[in-house]
Design a protein around this motif. Structure first.
Motif, PDB file in Angstrom:
ATOM      1  N   ASP A 235      -2.586  40.351  49.465  1.00 34.41           N
ATOM      2  CA  ASP A 235      -3.910  39.940  49.939  1.00 34.41           C
ATOM      3  C   ASP A 235      -4.424  40.899  51.010  1.00 34.41           C
ATOM      4  O   ASP A 235      -5.602  41.271  51.014  1.00 34.41           O
TER       5      ASP A 235
ATOM      6  N   ILE B 122      -5.481  44.172  49.341  1.00 38.36           N
ATOM      7  CA  ILE B 122      -6.785  44.042  48.673  1.00 38.36           C
ATOM      8  C   ILE B 122      -7.908  44.046  49.707  1.00 38.36           C
ATOM      9  O   ILE B 122      -8.936  44.719  49.517  1.00 38.36           O
ATOM     10  N   GLU B 123      -7.709  43.319  50.805  1.00 33.91           N
ATOM     11  CA  GLU B 123      -8.723  43.275  51.856  1.00 33.91           C
ATOM     12  C   GLU B 123      -8.951  44.669  52.439  1.00 33.91           C
ATOM     13  O   GLU B 123     -10.085  45.056  52.733  1.00 33.91           O
TER      14      GLU B 123
ATOM     15  N   VAL C 257     -11.009  46.749  49.946  1.00 31.17           N
ATOM     16  CA  VAL C 257     -12.415  46.339  49.978  1.00 31.17           C
ATOM     17  C   VAL C 257     -13.104  46.890  51.221  1.00 31.17           C
ATOM     18  O   VAL C 257     -14.231  47.401  51.159  1.00 31.17           O
TER      19      VAL C 257
ATOM     20  N   ARG D 159     -13.749  50.542  50.802  1.00 25.40           N
ATOM     21  CA  ARG D 159     -14.894  50.765  49.910  1.00 25.40           C
ATOM     22  C   ARG D 159     -16.205  50.564  50.661  1.00 25.40           C
ATOM     23  O   ARG D 159     -17.150  51.342  50.497  1.00 25.40           O
TER      24      ARG D 159
ATOM     25  N   ARG E  14      -9.384  37.674  48.238  1.00 24.41           N
ATOM     26  CA  ARG E  14      -9.681  37.598  46.806  1.00 24.41           C
ATOM     27  C   ARG E  14     -11.170  37.399  46.569  1.00 24.41           C
ATOM     28  O   ARG E  14     -11.748  37.987  45.637  1.00 24.41           O
TER      29      ARG E  14
ATOM     30  N   GLN F 228     -12.897  40.671  46.945  1.00 28.67           N
ATOM     31  CA  GLN F 228     -12.713  41.538  45.785  1.00 28.67           C
ATOM     32  C   GLN F 228     -13.635  41.133  44.635  1.00 28.67           C
ATOM     33  O   GLN F 228     -14.181  41.993  43.934  1.00 28.67           O
TER      34      GLN F 228
ATOM     35  N   GLN G 159     -20.880  42.172  50.716  1.00 28.08           N
ATOM     36  CA  GLN G 159     -19.837  42.530  51.664  1.00 28.08           C
ATOM     37  C   GLN G 159     -19.982  41.644  52.898  1.00 28.08           C
ATOM     38  O   GLN G 159     -21.075  41.215  53.248  1.00 28.08           O
TER      39      GLN G 159
END
Length: 210
Positions: free
Chosen positions: A68, A71-72, A75, A78, A169, A172, A180
């Motif tokens: 998690d 993934i955070e 993001v 990005r 999640r 994402q 965002q």
């Protein structure tokens, strides 16, 4: 007056030198905040990866927490890349760009108000319902949005059910729709990582400039 790196020293320097006070560019502040978030997430991820598992946490839970966080972090990276790569136009430059479009006979307002090419995703509809239930505030904290969505049945996206959603999640799943989180002061006075109602409306395909 700029608030970075030190408000007191900046004020003192301005008074001492007799110069005009400098003011922040909000976009530059967004970039700085996004970079700080990336650094913080990398440090948290490194801490979790190198720390011994907690006695009350199984191996699967430990790696889920690592995933998690990863993934955070992706993001957030990005988001920072988008901020760094998006040109920042002044009002005069935007007006000049609109004038160029008008020379080709293109009405930008008419294009903006067209119906979206594809129907809104179910997750976006669910988020819109949460905003509506809360009275359509200008923003909802990521944690509050996740708590509300977890009560829904079915799959939110990818392989995650609504009941299994986390903030990472959800981030994402919403990132491909241009949504965002931002540090936003909420109606109750809290300042949290939040999703704005305007961004949600844009993602659904609703024109917010008319």
């Amino acid at each position: 007056m700029t608030t970075f790196p030190n408000d007191f020293l900046d004020n003192f320097a301005t008074s001492l030198l007799g110069s005009k006070p400098s003011y922040e560019n909000p976009r530059h502040r967004d970039i700085l905040n996004a970079f700080t978030v990336v650094q913080d997430l990398e440090q948290r991820l490194l801490t979790v990866l190198t720390a011994p598992p907690q006695p009350d946490m199984g191996g699967a839970e430990h790696w889920e927490a690592c995933t998690d966080l990863l993934i955070e972090r992706l993001v957030a990276g990005r988001e920072l890349s988008l901020l760094l790569s998006t040109p920042c136009l002044s009002a005069a430059e935007e007006a000049a760009a609109d004038a160029v479009w008008e020379t080709f006979g293109i009405d930008t307002d008419e294009q903006c108000c067209q119906e979206p090419a594809e129907p809104a995703a179910c997750l976006l509809d669910a988020c819109s319902n949460v905003f509506a239930e809360l009275g359509d505030p200008h923003a909802v904290a990521s944690a509050d949005l996740v708590d509300a969505l977890r009560h829904l049945p079915g799959t939110a996206g990818n392989h995650w059910r609504y009941s299994d959603l986390t903030q990472a999640r959800l981030a994402q799943l919403l990132a491909p729709h241009g949504m965002q989180t931002r540090d936003i002061t909420l109606p109750d006075g809290r300042r949290r990582k939040s999703y704005s109602r305007e961004a949600l409306l844009i993602a659904i395909g609703v024109c917010t400039s008319c």
